[in-house]
Design a protein around this motif. Structure first.
Motif, PDB file in Angstrom:
ATOM      1  N   ARG A  77      14.090   2.839  -5.596  1.00 16.47           N
ATOM      2  CA  ARG A  77      13.162   1.711  -5.785  1.00 16.47           C
ATOM      3  C   ARG A  77      11.701   2.167  -5.616  1.00 16.47           C
ATOM      4  O   ARG A  77      10.789   1.536  -6.080  1.00 16.47           O
ATOM      5  CB  ARG A  77      13.479   0.569  -4.818  1.00 16.47           C
ATOM      6  N   TRP A  78      11.509   3.309  -4.911  1.00 19.45           N
ATOM      7  CA  TRP A  78      10.142   3.788  -4.660  1.00 19.45           C
ATOM      8  C   TRP A  78       9.622   4.663  -5.782  1.00 19.45           C
ATOM      9  O   TRP A  78       8.437   4.964  -5.843  1.00 19.45           O
ATOM     10  CB  TRP A  78      10.089   4.572  -3.337  1.00 19.45           C
ATOM     11  N   THR A  79      10.517   5.149  -6.654  1.00 25.44           N
ATOM     12  CA  THR A  79      10.073   6.098  -7.676  1.00 25.44           C
ATOM     13  C   THR A  79      10.098   5.507  -9.078  1.00 25.44           C
ATOM     14  O   THR A  79       9.582   6.113 -10.010  1.00 25.44           O
ATOM     15  CB  THR A  79      10.961   7.373  -7.654  1.00 25.44           C
ATOM     16  N   GLU A  80      10.708   4.313  -9.241  1.00 23.94           N
ATOM     17  CA  GLU A  80      10.741   3.703 -10.571  1.00 23.94           C
ATOM     18  C   GLU A  80       9.310   3.417 -11.027  1.00 23.94           C
ATOM     19  O   GLU A  80       8.497   2.944 -10.217  1.00 23.94           O
ATOM     20  CB  GLU A  80      11.514   2.377 -10.534  1.00 23.94           C
ATOM     21  N   THR A  81       9.034   3.660 -12.311  1.00 21.83           N
ATOM     22  CA  THR A  81       7.653   3.422 -12.777  1.00 21.83           C
ATOM     23  C   THR A  81       7.321   1.937 -12.678  1.00 21.83           C
ATOM     24  O   THR A  81       8.126   1.081 -13.020  1.00 21.83           O
ATOM     25  CB  THR A  81       7.449   3.901 -14.235  1.00 21.83           C
ATOM     26  N   GLY A  82       6.116   1.689 -12.186  1.00 17.93           N
ATOM     27  CA  GLY A  82       5.625   0.310 -12.062  1.00 17.93           C
ATOM     28  C   GLY A  82       6.353  -0.497 -11.006  1.00 17.93           C
ATOM     29  O   GLY A  82       6.293  -1.728 -11.009  1.00 17.93           O
ATOM     30  N   SER A  83       7.085   0.173 -10.084  1.00 24.38           N
ATOM     31  CA  SER A  83       7.877  -0.595  -9.123  1.00 24.38           C
ATOM     32  C   SER A  83       6.978  -1.281  -8.085  1.00 24.38           C
ATOM     33  O   SER A  83       5.919  -0.776  -7.707  1.00 24.38           O
ATOM     34  CB  SER A  83       8.885   0.310  -8.414  1.00 24.38           C
ATOM     35  N   LEU A  84       7.443  -2.461  -7.664  1.00 26.37           N
ATOM     36  CA  LEU A  84       6.704  -3.235  -6.669  1.00 26.37           C
ATOM     37  C   LEU A  84       6.608  -2.449  -5.356  1.00 26.37           C
ATOM     38  O   LEU A  84       5.566  -2.405  -4.707  1.00 26.37           O
ATOM     39  CB  LEU A  84       7.412  -4.571  -6.435  1.00 26.37           C
ATOM     40  N   ALA A  85       7.722  -1.780  -5.004  1.00 24.60           N
ATOM     41  CA  ALA A  85       7.749  -1.029  -3.747  1.00 24.60           C
ATOM     42  C   ALA A  85       6.629   0.011  -3.732  1.00 24.60           C
ATOM     43  O   ALA A  85       5.884   0.129  -2.753  1.00 24.60           O
ATOM     44  CB  ALA A  85       9.098  -0.360  -3.573  1.00 24.60           C
ATOM     45  N   ALA A  86       6.509   0.752  -4.853  1.00 22.57           N
ATOM     46  CA  ALA A  86       5.482   1.799  -4.914  1.00 22.57           C
ATOM     47  C   ALA A  86       4.093   1.190  -4.778  1.00 22.57           C
ATOM     48  O   ALA A  86       3.224   1.742  -4.084  1.00 22.57           O
ATOM     49  CB  ALA A  86       5.611   2.572  -6.210  1.00 22.57           C
ATOM     50  N   GLN A  87       3.889   0.032  -5.426  1.00 20.52           N
ATOM     51  CA  GLN A  87       2.589  -0.633  -5.344  1.00 20.52           C
ATOM     52  C   GLN A  87       2.294  -1.064  -3.896  1.00 20.52           C
ATOM     53  O   GLN A  87       1.187  -0.863  -3.375  1.00 20.52           O
ATOM     54  CB  GLN A  87       2.568  -1.859  -6.274  1.00 20.52           C
ATOM     55  N   LEU A  88       3.312  -1.631  -3.235  1.00 15.43           N
ATOM     56  CA  LEU A  88       3.128  -2.081  -1.852  1.00 15.43           C
ATOM     57  C   LEU A  88       2.768  -0.892  -0.953  1.00 15.43           C
ATOM     58  O   LEU A  88       1.913  -0.989  -0.079  1.00 15.43           O
ATOM     59  CB  LEU A  88       4.409  -2.742  -1.330  1.00 15.43           C
ATOM     60  N   TYR A  89       3.448   0.226  -1.206  1.00 16.05           N
ATOM     61  CA  TYR A  89       3.179   1.395  -0.370  1.00 16.05           C
ATOM     62  C   TYR A  89       1.750   1.901  -0.585  1.00 16.05           C
ATOM     63  O   TYR A  89       1.053   2.232   0.372  1.00 16.05           O
ATOM     64  CB  TYR A  89       4.186   2.520  -0.662  1.00 16.05           C
ATOM     65  N   ARG A  90       1.335   1.927  -1.847  1.00 14.99           N
ATOM     66  CA  ARG A  90      -0.031   2.400  -2.122  1.00 14.99           C
ATOM     67  C   ARG A  90      -1.050   1.531  -1.391  1.00 14.99           C
ATOM     68  O   ARG A  90      -1.990   2.020  -0.783  1.00 14.99           O
ATOM     69  CB  ARG A  90      -0.310   2.399  -3.633  1.00 14.99           C
ATOM     70  N   LYS A 117      -6.236  -0.871   6.334  1.00 14.24           N
ATOM     71  CA  LYS A 117      -6.019  -1.969   7.286  1.00 14.24           C
ATOM     72  C   LYS A 117      -4.542  -2.400   7.294  1.00 14.24           C
ATOM     73  O   LYS A 117      -3.893  -2.376   8.336  1.00 14.24           O
ATOM     74  CB  LYS A 117      -6.936  -3.132   6.903  1.00 14.24           C
ATOM     75  N   GLY A 118      -4.059  -2.779   6.135  1.00 14.69           N
ATOM     76  CA  GLY A 118      -2.613  -3.011   5.955  1.00 14.69           C
ATOM     77  C   GLY A 118      -1.995  -4.154   6.736  1.00 14.69           C
ATOM     78  O   GLY A 118      -0.769  -4.275   6.788  1.00 14.69           O
ATOM     79  N   TYR A 145      -0.596  -0.238   1.303  1.00 14.73           N
ATOM     80  CA  TYR A 145      -0.471  -0.053   2.750  1.00 14.73           C
ATOM     81  C   TYR A 145      -1.091   1.265   3.202  1.00 14.73           C
ATOM     82  O   TYR A 145      -1.773   1.339   4.220  1.00 14.73           O
ATOM     83  CB  TYR A 145       1.019  -0.094   3.121  1.00 14.73           C
ATOM     84  N   ALA A 146      -0.868   2.320   2.388  1.00 11.49           N
ATOM     85  CA  ALA A 146      -1.250   3.646   2.867  1.00 11.49           C
ATOM     86  C   ALA A 146      -2.522   4.192   2.249  1.00 11.49           C
ATOM     87  O   ALA A 146      -3.193   5.016   2.854  1.00 11.49           O
ATOM     88  CB  ALA A 146      -0.093   4.618   2.608  1.00 11.49           C
ATOM     89  N   GLU A 147      -2.835   3.761   1.040  1.00 12.40           N
ATOM     90  CA  GLU A 147      -3.933   4.453   0.353  1.00 12.40           C
ATOM     91  C   GLU A 147      -5.035   3.543  -0.162  1.00 12.40           C
ATOM     92  O   GLU A 147      -6.195   3.691   0.198  1.00 12.40           O
ATOM     93  CB  GLU A 147      -3.359   5.251  -0.845  1.00 12.40           C
ATOM     94  N   THR A 148      -4.676   2.580  -1.008  1.00 10.91           N
ATOM     95  CA  THR A 148      -5.718   1.893  -1.778  1.00 10.91           C
ATOM     96  C   THR A 148      -6.229   0.599  -1.154  1.00 10.91           C
ATOM     97  O   THR A 148      -7.221   0.045  -1.605  1.00 10.91           O
ATOM     98  CB  THR A 148      -5.195   1.557  -3.188  1.00 10.91           C
ATOM     99  N   GLY A 149      -5.539   0.082  -0.125  1.00  9.86           N
ATOM    100  CA  GLY A 149      -5.946  -1.202   0.462  1.00  9.86           C
ATOM    101  C   GLY A 149      -7.295  -1.117   1.168  1.00  9.86           C
ATOM    102  O   GLY A 149      -7.926  -0.048   1.224  1.00  9.86           O
ATOM    103  N   GLU A 150      -7.725  -2.266   1.710  1.00  9.97           N
ATOM    104  CA  GLU A 150      -9.012  -2.322   2.420  1.00  9.97           C
ATOM    105  C   GLU A 150      -9.046  -1.279   3.547  1.00  9.97           C
ATOM    106  O   GLU A 150      -8.067  -1.115   4.284  1.00  9.97           O
ATOM    107  CB  GLU A 150      -9.163  -3.730   3.032  1.00  9.97           C
ATOM    108  N   LYS A 151     -10.197  -0.608   3.689  1.00 12.64           N
ATOM    109  CA  LYS A 151     -10.318   0.428   4.728  1.00 12.64           C
ATOM    110  C   LYS A 151     -11.198  -0.085   5.875  1.00 12.64           C
ATOM    111  O   LYS A 151     -12.205  -0.746   5.634  1.00 12.64           O
ATOM    112  CB  LYS A 151     -10.976   1.692   4.161  1.00 12.64           C
ATOM    113  N   VAL A 152     -10.809   0.241   7.095  1.00 11.30           N
ATOM    114  CA  VAL A 152     -11.568  -0.207   8.266  1.00 11.30           C
ATOM    115  C   VAL A 152     -11.630   0.942   9.274  1.00 11.30           C
ATOM    116  O   VAL A 152     -10.681   1.724   9.377  1.00 11.30           O
ATOM    117  CB  VAL A 152     -10.860  -1.404   8.970  1.00 11.30           C
TER     118      VAL A 152
END
Ligand code: HEM
Length: 475
Positions: free
Chosen positions: A376-389, A407-408, A391-398
């Motif tokens: 579920r984490w490697t499928e292209t365009g998967s929701l899981a991958a988006q959520l992880y990004r 922030k996450g 949480y870990a990379e692209t979300g608001e930074k503080v």
């Protein structure tokens, strides 16, 4: 009682009955549970003037870690201490850790009695090992070799394990409420705490009095050079207590995560084969064997990475996050289902919990949420991958005082927590888990008929016994 038997069942049943916010009494404490992504945000993203982690955890942690660190100090001091620790957790050090962990895994397989079938090289022999027991040992051996310094690793086959076990005995749910009952366990905890503190302080003294060129730049060395913002240096005792805190914070979390990963890949032969093939494809050596990976190479492996993410989704070691309410806390209307024109308020003195373990298996977010399915984490365009990004990379930074982080706080997936108390061991845990799993799947074929259920009687959710994995040396 119902909570203690099965927290997941309890949370889902209460949510069905009362909605996302409900109160229950646990050992005399009034606890408000706030579920859903808004609940996560209210607790993890709460203001310091309203919710407080120190008061929620100090009973449990201060007798084990020691005074003057983590939850025994005001939040701004903890933020500084997290900054000091992060200085010791650099990409440079992670690069060195991969090789050290690789060596430790080989040494462990060649010396631990449960792996006699591995040593009998060339012979097609099956053996078995207790997943949690073996992974606890590998976790402490690799954490001590990498983070704790040569001196601690040197003592790992001697006095340290007993002291560690006694100290660890202090981590019981009862101690959250009453930490100082003179039970034999608590007496042993206190004795071990003093002895381990002394052990680290001796290392510091020796390093200062007899500096050696062989001393690596490890966590002790990194902490020794730090100063608080007011100019005060970090004392030896504080360093000793921080070292204990790091050891304890990473031990059960990483060993539980590792054992769940192994149990699942032992059960799912297709995933195990894919994981092994990933190693074969990326690390072929000229003589037909597999060469050592680098930190950067391991980080980029999709199957290995997805196995860890999926395991932490289904089995987050910390299933709840606790805070004490220090001033009346209004619950957002959309979260609390309060009647029109009214607001629920959690009164000062109560406790509030978030349970990201619930959003991590919420059927309205995840497809087939109870299935362990790394793809579920490697499928292209998967929701899981988006959520992880997010949480870990692209979300608001503080920056809460220990460097810029994602922030996450309203993420449905947050195995390492979020906000100001977000885990500082996240990258280290990934290095440790990735290297150990890669090395084990290179060396062993593993099998198990069923993945065991959760054991909820420990603070960190571990696999219930029996949890023996059958294995043979990979040919
Ligand atoms: C798979 C492994 C791990 C998991 C799942 C994990 C999870 C977590 C979570 C959920 C929190 C937040 C607690 C809260 O908000 O109340 C946390 C905090 C923390 N973790 Fe980890 N952790 C892991 C490994 C580690 C390691 C290896 C270290 C040390 C090297 C570490 C050090 C810490 C510390 C010091 C905190 C306290 C931060 C604070 O309260 O501000 N953790 N961890």
């Amino acid at each position: 009682m119902t909570y203690g038997k099965d927290p997941y069942k309890f949370f889902f049943e209460m949510r069905e009955k009362y909605g996302n916010v409900f109160v229950f009494v646990l050992l005399g404490r009034r606890v408000t549970v706030a579920l859903g992504t808004q609940g996560n945000n209210m607790v993890m993203g709460g203001k310091l003037s309203q919710v407080n982690a120190e008061e929620a955890y100090t009973n449990l942690t201060t007798p084990v870690f020691g005074e003057g660190v983590v939850y025994d100090v005001p939040n701004h001091v903890l933020m500084e201490q997290k900054r000091f620790v992060k200085i010791g957790l650099t990409t440079e050090s992670f690069r060195a850790y991969v090789g050290m962990i690789e060596e430790e895994v080989e040494l462990f397989l060649c010396t631990d009695s449960a792996f006699a079938a591995y040593k009998a090289s060339g012979v097609d022999m099956w053996g078995s090992f207790d997943a949690y027991h073996a992974m606890s040992q590998l976790t402490i051996l690799t954490a001590s070799r990498t983070l704790q310094g040569n001196e601690v690793r040197g003592q790992m086959t001697k006095t340290f394990p007993q002291m560690y076990e006694d100290l660890d005995g202090g981590f019981t749910p009862l101690n959250l409420i009453a930490p100082n009952i003179p039970l034999p366990k608590n007496i042993r905890r206190n004795k071990a705490q003093k002895a381990i503190t002394e052990f680290y302080m001796n290392i510091l003294r020796t390093r200062r009095e007899r500096p050696s060129e062989d001393t690596e730049y490890d966590m002790i060395a990194a902490l020794k050079d730090q100063h608080y913002k007011d100019g005060r240096p970090v004392s030896d005792r504080e360093i000793a207590h921080m070292m204990i805190a790091l050891l304890m914070a990473g031990q059960h979390t990483s060993s539980a995560a590792l054992s769940w990963c192994l149990l699942h890949i032992a059960h799912r032969q297709d995933v195990q084969d894919a994981l092994y093939q990933e190693q074969v494809e990326h690390f072929p050596d000229s003589d037909g064997s597999l060469r050592s990976p680098t930190y950067e190479e391991l980080k980029g492996l999709p199957i290995l990475d997805s196995i860890i993410r999926e395991t932490l989704r289904l089995h987050p070691p910390s299933h709840i996050i606790m805070r004490k309410v220090v001033s009346d806390l209004p619950v957002p209307c959309s979260l609390g289902n309060a009647p029109e024109n009214r607001t629920f308020v959690i009164p000062k003195g109560n406790y509030v919990w978030a349970a990201p373990c619930v959003t991590q298996i919420d059927p309205s977010i995840w497809r087939k949420p109870m299935e362990w399915e790394p793809s579920r984490w490697t499928e292209t365009g998967s929701l899981a991958a988006q959520l992880y990004r997010d949480y870990a990379e692209t979300g608001e930074k503080v920056d809460y005082g220990f460097g810029m982080i994602s922030k996450g706080t309203d993420s449905p997936y947050q195995p390492f927590g979020s906000g100001r108390h977000r885990c500082i061991g996240e990258q280290f845990a990934y290095v440790q888990l990735e290297t150990i799993l890669a090395m084990l799947v290179r060396k062993l074929e593993m099998k198990i008929d069923h993945v065991p259920p959760h054991n909820y009687h420990t603070l960190i959710i571990s696999p219930q016994e029996p949890r023996s994995i059958r294995f043979r040396r990979r040919q």
